[in-house]
Design a protein around this motif. Structure first.
Motif, PDB file in Angstrom:
ATOM      1  N   ASP A   1     104.175 -76.080 -24.066  1.00  0.00           N
ATOM      2  CA  ASP A   1     104.541 -76.868 -25.020  1.00  0.00           C
ATOM      3  C   ASP A   1     104.746 -75.994 -26.323  1.00  0.00           C
ATOM      4  OD1 ASP A   1     105.006 -78.750 -23.239  1.00  0.00           O
ATOM      5  OD2 ASP A   1     103.076 -79.914 -23.449  1.00  0.00           O
ATOM      6  N   ALA A   2     103.713 -75.390 -26.556  1.00  0.00           N
ATOM      7  CA  ALA A   2     103.375 -74.561 -27.898  1.00  0.00           C
ATOM      8  C   ALA A   2     104.471 -73.417 -27.971  1.00  0.00           C
ATOM      9  CB  ALA A   2     102.020 -73.997 -28.070  1.00  0.00           C
ATOM     10  N   GLY A   3     105.393 -73.039 -26.997  1.00  0.00           N
ATOM     11  CA  GLY A   3     106.145 -72.041 -27.056  1.00  0.00           C
ATOM     12  C   GLY A   3     105.602 -70.669 -26.759  1.00  0.00           C
ATOM     13  N   ASN A   4     104.538 -70.628 -26.325  1.00  0.00           N
ATOM     14  CA  ASN A   4     103.803 -69.293 -25.915  1.00  0.00           C
ATOM     15  C   ASN A   4     104.177 -68.953 -24.445  1.00  0.00           C
ATOM     16  OD1 ASN A   4     102.569 -69.558 -28.205  1.00  0.00           O
ATOM     17  ND2 ASN A   4     100.782 -70.106 -27.349  1.00  0.00           N
ATOM     18  N   LEU A   5     104.903 -69.823 -23.745  1.00  0.00           N
ATOM     19  CA  LEU A   5     104.965 -69.647 -22.222  1.00  0.00           C
ATOM     20  C   LEU A   5     106.408 -70.400 -21.806  1.00  0.00           C
ATOM     21  CD1 LEU A   5     103.392 -68.712 -19.623  1.00  0.00           C
ATOM     22  CD2 LEU A   5     102.636 -70.901 -19.567  1.00  0.00           C
ATOM     23  N   THR A   6     107.065 -69.699 -21.008  1.00  0.00           N
ATOM     24  CA  THR A   6     108.399 -70.178 -20.543  1.00  0.00           C
ATOM     25  C   THR A   6     107.907 -70.961 -19.282  1.00  0.00           C
ATOM     26  OG1 THR A   6     109.709 -68.293 -21.335  1.00  0.00           O
ATOM     27  CG2 THR A   6     110.793 -69.526 -19.564  1.00  0.00           C
ATOM     28  N   ASN A   7     107.122 -70.559 -18.376  1.00  0.00           N
ATOM     29  CA  ASN A   7     106.974 -71.313 -17.258  1.00  0.00           C
ATOM     30  C   ASN A   7     105.644 -70.800 -16.383  1.00  0.00           C
ATOM     31  OD1 ASN A   7     107.191 -73.397 -15.339  1.00  0.00           O
ATOM     32  ND2 ASN A   7     109.314 -73.018 -15.251  1.00  0.00           N
ATOM     33  N   TRP A   8     104.989 -71.581 -15.530  1.00  0.00           N
ATOM     34  CA  TRP A   8     103.804 -71.117 -14.859  1.00  0.00           C
ATOM     35  C   TRP A   8     103.917 -71.848 -13.702  1.00  0.00           C
ATOM     36  CZ3 TRP A   8     100.678 -74.526 -12.097  1.00  0.00           C
ATOM     37  CH2 TRP A   8      99.352 -74.204 -11.533  1.00  0.00           C
TER      38      TRP A   8
ATOM     39  N   ALA B   1     119.262 -78.017  -8.022  1.00  0.00           N
ATOM     40  CA  ALA B   1     118.113 -78.318  -8.805  1.00  0.00           C
ATOM     41  C   ALA B   1     117.386 -77.052  -9.503  1.00  0.00           C
ATOM     42  CB  ALA B   1     116.981 -79.001  -7.752  1.00  0.00           C
ATOM     43  N   GLU B   2     117.934 -76.608 -10.284  1.00  0.00           N
ATOM     44  CA  GLU B   2     117.483 -75.324 -10.976  1.00  0.00           C
ATOM     45  C   GLU B   2     116.082 -75.353 -11.600  1.00  0.00           C
ATOM     46  OE1 GLU B   2     120.570 -73.626 -13.419  1.00  0.00           O
ATOM     47  OE2 GLU B   2     121.884 -73.281 -11.744  1.00  0.00           O
ATOM     48  N   GLY B   3     115.660 -76.446 -12.218  1.00  0.00           N
ATOM     49  CA  GLY B   3     114.407 -76.647 -12.729  1.00  0.00           C
ATOM     50  C   GLY B   3     113.204 -76.571 -11.735  1.00  0.00           C
ATOM     51  N   LYS B   4     113.549 -76.838 -10.226  1.00  0.00           N
ATOM     52  CA  LYS B   4     112.299 -76.646  -9.310  1.00  0.00           C
ATOM     53  C   LYS B   4     112.463 -75.499  -8.488  1.00  0.00           C
ATOM     54  CE  LYS B   4     110.513 -78.898  -5.171  1.00  0.00           C
ATOM     55  NZ  LYS B   4     110.321 -77.547  -4.537  1.00  0.00           N
TER      56      LYS B   4
ATOM     57  N   ASP C   1     106.160 -60.234   2.392  1.00  0.00           N
ATOM     58  CA  ASP C   1     105.308 -60.912   2.183  1.00  0.00           C
ATOM     59  C   ASP C   1     105.990 -62.366   2.118  1.00  0.00           C
ATOM     60  OD1 ASP C   1     102.988 -59.660   2.838  1.00  0.00           O
ATOM     61  OD2 ASP C   1     102.390 -59.345   0.868  1.00  0.00           O
ATOM     62  N   ILE C   2     105.509 -63.303   2.722  1.00  0.00           N
ATOM     63  CA  ILE C   2     106.010 -64.542   2.545  1.00  0.00           C
ATOM     64  C   ILE C   2     105.129 -65.630   1.913  1.00  0.00           C
ATOM     65  CG2 ILE C   2     106.991 -66.675   3.909  1.00  0.00           C
ATOM     66  CD1 ILE C   2     107.313 -64.760   6.195  1.00  0.00           C
ATOM     67  N   PHE C   3     105.440 -66.315   0.696  1.00  0.00           N
ATOM     68  CA  PHE C   3     104.922 -67.262   0.028  1.00  0.00           C
ATOM     69  C   PHE C   3     105.290 -68.928   0.091  1.00  0.00           C
ATOM     70  CE2 PHE C   3     104.473 -63.259  -1.672  1.00  0.00           C
ATOM     71  CZ  PHE C   3     103.074 -62.977  -2.033  1.00  0.00           C
ATOM     72  N   ARG C   4     104.296 -69.761  -0.030  1.00  0.00           N
ATOM     73  CA  ARG C   4     104.748 -71.084   0.071  1.00  0.00           C
ATOM     74  C   ARG C   4     104.382 -71.698  -1.375  1.00  0.00           C
ATOM     75  NH1 ARG C   4     101.980 -75.940   0.342  1.00  0.00           N
ATOM     76  NH2 ARG C   4     100.042 -74.832   0.683  1.00  0.00           N
ATOM     77  N   LEU C   5     105.429 -72.602  -2.127  1.00  0.00           N
ATOM     78  CA  LEU C   5     104.905 -73.086  -3.439  1.00  0.00           C
ATOM     79  C   LEU C   5     103.981 -74.038  -3.247  1.00  0.00           C
ATOM     80  CD1 LEU C   5     106.058 -73.249  -6.393  1.00  0.00           C
ATOM     81  CD2 LEU C   5     107.712 -74.906  -5.600  1.00  0.00           C
ATOM     82  N   VAL C   6     103.129 -74.063  -4.229  1.00  0.00           N
ATOM     83  CA  VAL C   6     101.850 -74.950  -4.311  1.00  0.00           C
ATOM     84  C   VAL C   6     102.184 -75.753  -5.519  1.00  0.00           C
ATOM     85  CG1 VAL C   6      99.485 -75.346  -4.788  1.00  0.00           C
ATOM     86  CG2 VAL C   6     100.311 -73.413  -3.268  1.00  0.00           C
ATOM     87  N   ASP C   7     102.349 -75.575  -6.754  1.00  0.00           N
ATOM     88  CA  ASP C   7     102.710 -76.172  -7.947  1.00  0.00           C
ATOM     89  C   ASP C   7     103.347 -75.424  -8.933  1.00  0.00           C
ATOM     90  OD1 ASP C   7     102.426 -78.281  -9.452  1.00  0.00           O
ATOM     91  OD2 ASP C   7     100.157 -78.583  -9.581  1.00  0.00           O
ATOM     92  N   TYR C   8     103.844 -76.232 -10.008  1.00  0.00           N
ATOM     93  CA  TYR C   8     104.623 -75.721 -11.157  1.00  0.00           C
ATOM     94  C   TYR C   8     104.578 -76.561 -12.158  1.00  0.00           C
ATOM     95  CZ  TYR C   8     108.684 -78.596  -9.412  1.00  0.00           C
ATOM     96  OH  TYR C   8     109.279 -79.603  -9.189  1.00  0.00           O
ATOM     97  N   LEU C   9     104.921 -76.136 -13.523  1.00  0.00           N
ATOM     98  CA  LEU C   9     105.233 -76.932 -14.492  1.00  0.00           C
ATOM     99  C   LEU C   9     106.783 -77.291 -14.505  1.00  0.00           C
ATOM    100  CD1 LEU C   9     103.717 -74.801 -17.309  1.00  0.00           C
ATOM    101  CD2 LEU C   9     102.654 -76.668 -15.979  1.00  0.00           C
ATOM    102  N   ASP C  10     106.978 -78.784 -14.767  1.00  0.00           N
ATOM    103  CA  ASP C  10     108.323 -79.423 -14.978  1.00  0.00           C
ATOM    104  C   ASP C  10     108.702 -78.778 -16.446  1.00  0.00           C
ATOM    105  OD1 ASP C  10     107.653 -81.060 -12.829  1.00  0.00           O
ATOM    106  OD2 ASP C  10     106.558 -82.560 -13.888  1.00  0.00           O
TER     107      ASP C  10
END
Length: 250
Positions: A55-62, A138-141, A241-250
């Motif tokens: 929200d502060a503009g320091n990060l694009t995503n997590w 759904a490019e946001g997810k 390696d294979i990974f499963r998504l756990v969580d992300y920022l909207d």
């Protein structure tokens, strides 16, 4: 630790056009299975802090991912955390509260210290995004499953390798229905003992799709065969390696 070299990337990253200033910090930690429940319960607090940074503009995503094909059968779990930033994000550096709303410093320190103490192994990697695509509506997810292919590339042929991935193999992957795909380059690990210097990332809707593709042994066209043989002369696939998504920022 270097044998594991577990890296991951977010599919939302590959919906963007290639930008030389786009970087991804990848931080992973391994914990005992007995700590998983408490660990996941506390992740909501850290997600809130990363949301403050975005929200502060320091990060694009997590994002947070889970490794689901570990190299051993140890009673532990590895989680991967991604921070994606542009040059603008890194130069912004706007101060944030740095703790969940309504929580005092003493309580936050207790939670943070306990959370970090659960990690038995940690590792951090900085990478640069080179290019990719996102076929998802759904490019946001982010995609649900990410397959990370670790490459050892002849440094004298790095330019040739990047061009082959982006101009030859990226169109093939896109036409084959892959949800998303991307190419990244390691920035902060170098030398003979650090074998992985590039990785490609394949994204899918579910694990079954990955297994179906791997189980399908079909004939290879002459064109694709020649392209792969040429690629094998400049890079070696070290592991996948294979990974499963756990969580992300909207």
């Amino acid at each position: 630790m270097k044998k594991l070299f577990t890296l991951l990337f977010l599919s939302v990253l590959f919906s963007l056009s290639a930008q030389s200033d786009m970087r991804v910090n990848l931080w992973y930690g391994t914990i005992s299975n007995e700590d998983i429940k408490d660990h996941l319960e506390n992740e909501k607090y850290f997600k809130e802090v990363w949301q403050q940074q975005k929200d502060a503009g320091n990060l694009t995503n997590w994002e947070m991912w889970e490794l689901i094909n570990p190299h051993s059968d140890a009673l532990e779990k590895t989680y991967l955390y991604i921070k994606m930033t542009t040059k603008e994000n890194r130069e912004n550096n706007k101060p944030v509260r740095g703790m969940p709303d309504g929580m005092d410093e003493v309580t936050w320190k207790q939670i943070s210290d306990k959370h970090l103490s659960r990690f038995k192994k940690v590792f951090s990697v900085d990478t640069a995004y080179k290019g990719g695509f996102n076929n998802s509506a759904a490019e946001g997810k982010p995609a649900n499953i990410a397959v990370i292919n670790y490459m050892n590339v002849n440094w004298y042929k790095a330019y040739e390798y990047e061009n082959m991935e982006l101009k030859t193999f990226m169109p093939i992957n896109k036409s084959n229905g892959m949800k998303a795909w991307g190419l990244t380059k390691v920035l902060n690990h170098f030398g003979a003992d650090r074998e992985v210097n590039y990785m490609t990332v394949d994204f899918y809707d579910d694990l079954e799709e990955v297994y179906e593709r791997r189980s399908n042994t079909s004939a290879i066209s002459k064109e694709v065969l020649n392209a792969n043989k040429k690629m094998d002369q400049i890079r070696t696939l070290k592991s996948s390696d294979i990974f499963r998504l756990v969580d992300y920022l909207d």
